[in-house]
Structures are given as C-alpha cells and as structure tokens.
Design a protein around this motif. Structure first.
Motif, PDB file in Angstrom:
ATOM      1  N   ARG A 326       0.834  -1.213   0.000  1.00  0.00           N
ATOM      2  CA  ARG A 326       0.000   0.000   0.000  1.00  0.00           C
ATOM      3  C   ARG A 326       0.863   1.256   0.000  1.00  0.00           C
ATOM      4  O   ARG A 326       0.556   2.235  -0.688  1.00  0.00           O
ATOM      5  N   GLN A 329       1.815   2.003  -3.355  1.00  0.00           N
ATOM      6  CA  GLN A 329       0.691   2.088  -4.289  1.00  0.00           C
ATOM      7  C   GLN A 329       0.731   0.984  -5.345  1.00  0.00           C
ATOM      8  O   GLN A 329       0.355   1.171  -6.500  1.00  0.00           O
ATOM      9  N   TYR A 352      -8.057   1.535   0.072  1.00  0.00           N
ATOM     10  CA  TYR A 352      -6.945   1.361  -0.892  1.00  0.00           C
ATOM     11  C   TYR A 352      -7.506   1.132  -2.290  1.00  0.00           C
ATOM     12  O   TYR A 352      -8.051   0.071  -2.587  1.00  0.00           O
ATOM     13  N   THR A 353      -7.334   2.108  -3.162  1.00  0.00           N
ATOM     14  CA  THR A 353      -7.984   2.077  -4.470  1.00  0.00           C
ATOM     15  C   THR A 353      -7.276   1.192  -5.488  1.00  0.00           C
ATOM     16  O   THR A 353      -7.836   0.906  -6.550  1.00  0.00           O
ATOM     17  N   ASN A 354      -6.056   0.753  -5.203  1.00  0.00           N
ATOM     18  CA  ASN A 354      -5.326  -0.086  -6.160  1.00  0.00           C
ATOM     19  C   ASN A 354      -5.428  -1.571  -5.843  1.00  0.00           C
ATOM     20  O   ASN A 354      -4.630  -2.367  -6.326  1.00  0.00           O
ATOM     21  N   GLY A 388     -12.706   1.922  -1.360  1.00  0.00           N
ATOM     22  CA  GLY A 388     -11.468   1.984  -2.127  1.00  0.00           C
ATOM     23  C   GLY A 388     -11.307   0.833  -3.089  1.00  0.00           C
ATOM     24  O   GLY A 388     -11.244   1.021  -4.305  1.00  0.00           O
ATOM     25  N   PRO A 389     -11.188  -0.400  -2.577  1.00  0.00           N
ATOM     26  CA  PRO A 389     -10.939  -1.528  -3.472  1.00  0.00           C
ATOM     27  C   PRO A 389     -12.098  -1.793  -4.437  1.00  0.00           C
ATOM     28  O   PRO A 389     -13.255  -1.487  -4.141  1.00  0.00           O
ATOM     29  N   VAL A 390     -11.756  -2.371  -5.568  1.00  0.00           N
ATOM     30  CA  VAL A 390     -12.762  -2.921  -6.467  1.00  0.00           C
ATOM     31  C   VAL A 390     -13.064  -4.339  -6.001  1.00  0.00           C
ATOM     32  O   VAL A 390     -12.154  -5.088  -5.633  1.00  0.00           O
ATOM     33  N   GLY A 402     -16.914  -0.659  -7.675  1.00  0.00           N
ATOM     34  CA  GLY A 402     -16.003   0.139  -6.863  1.00  0.00           C
ATOM     35  C   GLY A 402     -16.778   0.961  -5.870  1.00  0.00           C
ATOM     36  O   GLY A 402     -18.000   0.807  -5.722  1.00  0.00           O
ATOM     37  N   PRO A 403     -16.124   1.886  -5.185  1.00  0.00           N
ATOM     38  CA  PRO A 403     -16.793   2.658  -4.134  1.00  0.00           C
ATOM     39  C   PRO A 403     -17.715   3.749  -4.662  1.00  0.00           C
ATOM     40  O   PRO A 403     -18.491   4.317  -3.906  1.00  0.00           O
ATOM     41  N   ASP A 444      -9.723   2.574 -16.210  1.00  0.00           N
ATOM     42  CA  ASP A 444     -10.736   2.113 -15.276  1.00  0.00           C
ATOM     43  C   ASP A 444     -10.444   0.688 -14.808  1.00  0.00           C
ATOM     44  O   ASP A 444     -10.399  -0.249 -15.608  1.00  0.00           O
ATOM     45  N   LYS A 445     -10.284   0.499 -13.506  1.00  0.00           N
ATOM     46  CA  LYS A 445     -10.002  -0.835 -12.969  1.00  0.00           C
ATOM     47  C   LYS A 445     -11.200  -1.768 -13.089  1.00  0.00           C
ATOM     48  O   LYS A 445     -11.038  -2.992 -13.125  1.00  0.00           O
TER      49      LYS A 445
END
Length: 491
Positions: A326, A329, A352-354, A388-390, A402-403, A444-445
């Motif tokens: 984290r 990143q 955590y978005t990644n 954050g996470p997908v 996602g969020p 876009d994840k």
C-alpha cells in the motif's frame, strides 16, 4: 478643445494598440504563452503561414483520434488527430501572440484578447486560419501535422509518442476504416468493448521494449500443502503477457513448483517448520516480510492468496506485506486465503484504491459479514463500505463494483459448463497483468476486471469445445494465448 476626425481616429488607433499590448502582456503571463527564454524546445511547430510558432519541451503524454461531430465540422475532416501535452511543456513565440484568437464551441464565442477566453477552446491563426490546437485548463492538444515532421518533401516520420493510441467518441465515427485502435464511447473512459479496452492498455509489441517492461508480476502463495494454485496463477500471467513472474512461496513448495515449469522464478520466502515453531515464528515472519519488501519495487502488480493456506503466523507476515505494498501504491489482486485474511482484518485494504478483491459466492458472504455485519449485503454496498478496493464478485455473471455510484460492470461472456479446479487461479494471474497495465495508464479498474474475466471465460470455452467432460485446468492454460489474441491481436 475640439479635435478633428483624423485626430480622433489616430487617438482611437493608439488606444486600441495600447489595449492590445496590455492584453498580450497579460496573456504572456499565462502558460502556454509565456516567454521562450530558458525553455528547452524538443519539437517545433507552426501554422501554415508561419506567423504562429510554438514548441514543446517533452514528448506528448498521450495521442488520440477524436470522432466527435464537433471536431468533424470545425476541421471539415472525418476526425481530429491530437497529441496531448501539459500546458507547462508548451511555449508560443511572443511575436505570435498578436496572431491568435480563441473559439469556444459550447458558448459559440470568439476571444481576440485571450485573457478572457473560456476553456475548453480552440486556438487559431487569425491570418491563415490554421487551427493550432485545443486548449484546456491544464492540457494543450496540439495537432501533429503542424510540427516540423511535415516538410513537404517526403513522407512525415512521426515519433512513436505522436502516433494515436486510441479513438474517442467512436459512436459518431464517420469512416469505419480498420485501424485496430482502441475505440471509446466518450472522451476515454468507456471502451466500446472488452477488446477495445485491451488494445488501449496492452503494451505494443513493436520490438522497442526491454525485458520485463510489459509486466513484472509477483505471486505470493503456495504452502506446505498447496503448490498447484500459485503455479496456475503464475503461468496464466505469463500467457497473458507478463514477461517476468516472481513466485514467492514456502520452502517446502519450491521444489514441486520448480518442477512444473522453468518459466517461473520461484523463491522461498519462509520455511513452514520455522513458522510452526513458537520459538522461531517471530524471526521467520520478519525474514519473510524483509524478503517480500525488497522485491516490491520490481513489481507492476502482486497476487496474494493462491494456495497460501491459513497458518496464523504466515497470515501475520502477509498482512505486513500488504501494508508495505500500500505504501508503494502497488496494484494488488487478493483472493482465496488472501481473502480469508481480509475478512479477519478488513482495514488492510479499506480505502486502498489499487486493490481488487475477487470473492466467489461463499467468500463474498464472509466479506460482506466482515465489513457490514450482513452476509446478504449486495455488491455495491460492500464496495462502498470498503471505500477503495474494487470487488469482483465471481458467479454465473461476473460483476465488478467500486466505491463510487456507477453501476457494476458485468461480464456475460460465455464460459465452460465444466468447473475443474484451477480456473480461478487463471483469473487472478490474468487480472494482475491487466491491472499492472491499467493503473499506470489511469484507466478504469472495473474494465480491467471485465477484460480479465472475459479472457479467462473465452479460454475456458475453447478448451471445453475440444475436451468436453474431460477438460481440466492445463487444457484451459493452453487456450489463454489464443483467447487473448482474439481480443487483442499482437500486431
């Protein structure tokens, strides 16, 4: 005092000239119209009549084709080709500022002074009428055909960075030529298809890259009991396009995994016997964390979970690895026993978005209960709670959320009716590679999840067509490369 008409005219002309000089002075204080003094020009460009000249100090960070109707009409062309620069990397010659005007199509307003222009706007030479570029608040989109690559003597040789990588607003496309560029329905967020997304993010195979640039993926998994899952995840990553695969596992699992394939770089990061001993567990956890943290800077993405097992000491060390990832990143794909850890400690990925979590039905229920206290909570609610996470929820239809408030992205690609072990491992490996391409590109994840799911499902279907009831995981692995090529040709 009474002035003659001629005197009034002269005074008006002087006043107008003074106002113009003031406007130019004000404009020259703003990027990209500041002085060229001290500016290191890399490429130079000009309008047709050469009265407007500008230069750039860096390569464009992106180049694209625009198929929107507005560009078609303004340029009287089927599309617009633009190279995008940060405005701070662009400079106009000061004598050129007197020949500029700006047009905002939304307001249908022309600005001659420049200081009152409204973004986004188009920049034009007032003498020859050449459109110079599109100016936004932070970005300047210049037209590559204005650069010195075009000399009228021979075919232009544009640098690779100026070549268009994708198309935007493809729904209004005028010419349906086959160019194999990725197509987007808007300004670059919504791909027209899974294939378009992969074409947009996958590195070009043009022989200019170096070993590892297309993907250095880590897999943290395997244990004294399980060696197959990390092998499948690693091999799927290589088949999708990763060039180096670091498989980090228990010492007891290294021998079997190395025997499966020489393509995987297998390293022991802990010894189960030492983790299982109260006297040595603490030192062994520190050793595992130290080895993993040293590896993280090399990686584009890390898979955590396949075959990892649930030994408390190992999971304690893995939690510290997640925290270190984290800090860097680093994109993470968490599944299987990695998800078991997250259900015990959701704060590891909260915000955590990644990170991408890939639960099946049972795992999703545990995750929902851990973060919301309700195992029947829906996908969107769980994703919002994690902030954050997908979350990629696997099922008959794979769904990723996602969020944000956007609707979940679904993958309805037909797969195989057979469900042998190992198919989920392929998804984790494929997703790690695509995520490693997606995150640096700012894409876009959710679409990365959709693409990985479609790819694995297509490979499963191809294997099932050949083997029917006898289909097993190695059969699917053999189809991953062809499935990827059907969506994103190497050329």
């Amino acid at each position: 005092q009474v002035c003659s008409a001629a005197q009034v005219a002269r005074r008006l002309r002087r006043t107008f000239a003074w106002l113009c000089r003031c406007s130019i002075m004000d404009l020259a204080a703003q990027p990209p119209y500041q002085s060229l003094e001290g500016f290191a020009a890399k490429y130079k460009a000009s309008c047709f009549c050469k009265r407007v000249r500008f230069c750039v100090s860096k390569e464009p960070f992106r180049a694209r084709l625009c198929d929107c109707s507005e560009c078609m009409r303004l340029h009287a062309a089927p599309m617009q080709w633009a190279a995008l620069f940060e405005k701070s990397d662009v400079r106009f010659a000061q004598e050129s500022l007197a020949f500029l005007r700006w047009y905002n199509a939304k307001c249908d307003a022309v600005y001659t002074a420049g200081v009152d222009r409204v973004f986004p706007c188009k920049v034009q030479c007032t003498h020859c009428g050449t459109w110079i570029g599109d100016e936004g608040r932070d970005v300047f989109a210049a037209f590559p055909s204005l650069f010195d690559f075009v000399d009228g003597q021979s075919a232009p040789r544009f640098p690779r960075s100026f070549l268009p990588a994708y198309r935007i607003f493809c729904r209004t496309r005028a010419l349906d030529a086959v160019d194999r560029l990725a197509a987007f329905e808007d300004e670059g967020r919504t791909p027209a298809s899974v294939a378009d997304f992969l074409v947009a993010v996958a590195p070009r195979l043009d022989g200019r890259g170096h070993k590892g640039q297309a993907g250095r993926i880590g897999v943290l998994g395997g244990s004294v009991d399980y060696a197959g899952a990390p092998y499948y995840a690693g091999m799927a990553a290589l088949r999708v396009g990763a060039e180096l695969l670091y498989l980090c596992t228990a010492e007891e699992a290294c021998g079997p995994i190395k025997g499966y394939s020489p393509e995987l770089m297998v390293s022991e990061v802990y010894r189960h016997s030492r983790m299982d001993c109260a006297e040595t567990a603490s030192a062994e956890k520190d050793r595992m964390v130290e080895k993993m943290v040293a590896l993280l800077p090399r990686l584009h993405a890390l898979v955590i979970g396949p075959g990892l097992g649930r030994h408390p000491a190992v999971l304690d060390a893995v939690a510290r690895v997640v925290e270190a990832a984290r800090e860097r990143q680093l994109p993470l794909v968490v599944d299987a026993d990695g998800l078991w850890l997250i259900t015990q400690r959701p704060e590891l990925v909260n915000g955590y978005t990644n990170a991408v979590l890939t639960p099946n039905v049972m795992e999703f229920g545990r995750l929902a209960k851990a973060v919301l206290g309700d195992e029947r909570a829906d996908l969107h609610a769980v994703a919002r709670a994690l902030a954050g996470p997908v979350v990629l929820q696997k099922g008959r239809v794979d769904r990723a959320a996602g969020p944000g408030e956007a609707s979940p992205v679904e993958c309805t690609e037909e797969g195989a009716p057979r469900r042998p072990g190992g198919l989920g491992d392929f998804l984790w490996g494929a997703l790690a590679v695509i995520l490693g391409w997606t995150v640096p590109a700012g894409m876009d994840k959710l679409r990365a999840c959709q693409a990985a799911s479609a790819l694995v499902r297509r490979a499963c279907k191809a294997a099932y067509v050949k083997h029917q009831r006898a289909m097993v995981a190695p059969d699917v692995l053999e189809e991953v490369g062809a499935a990827f090529a059907s969506l994103c040709p190497a050329s």
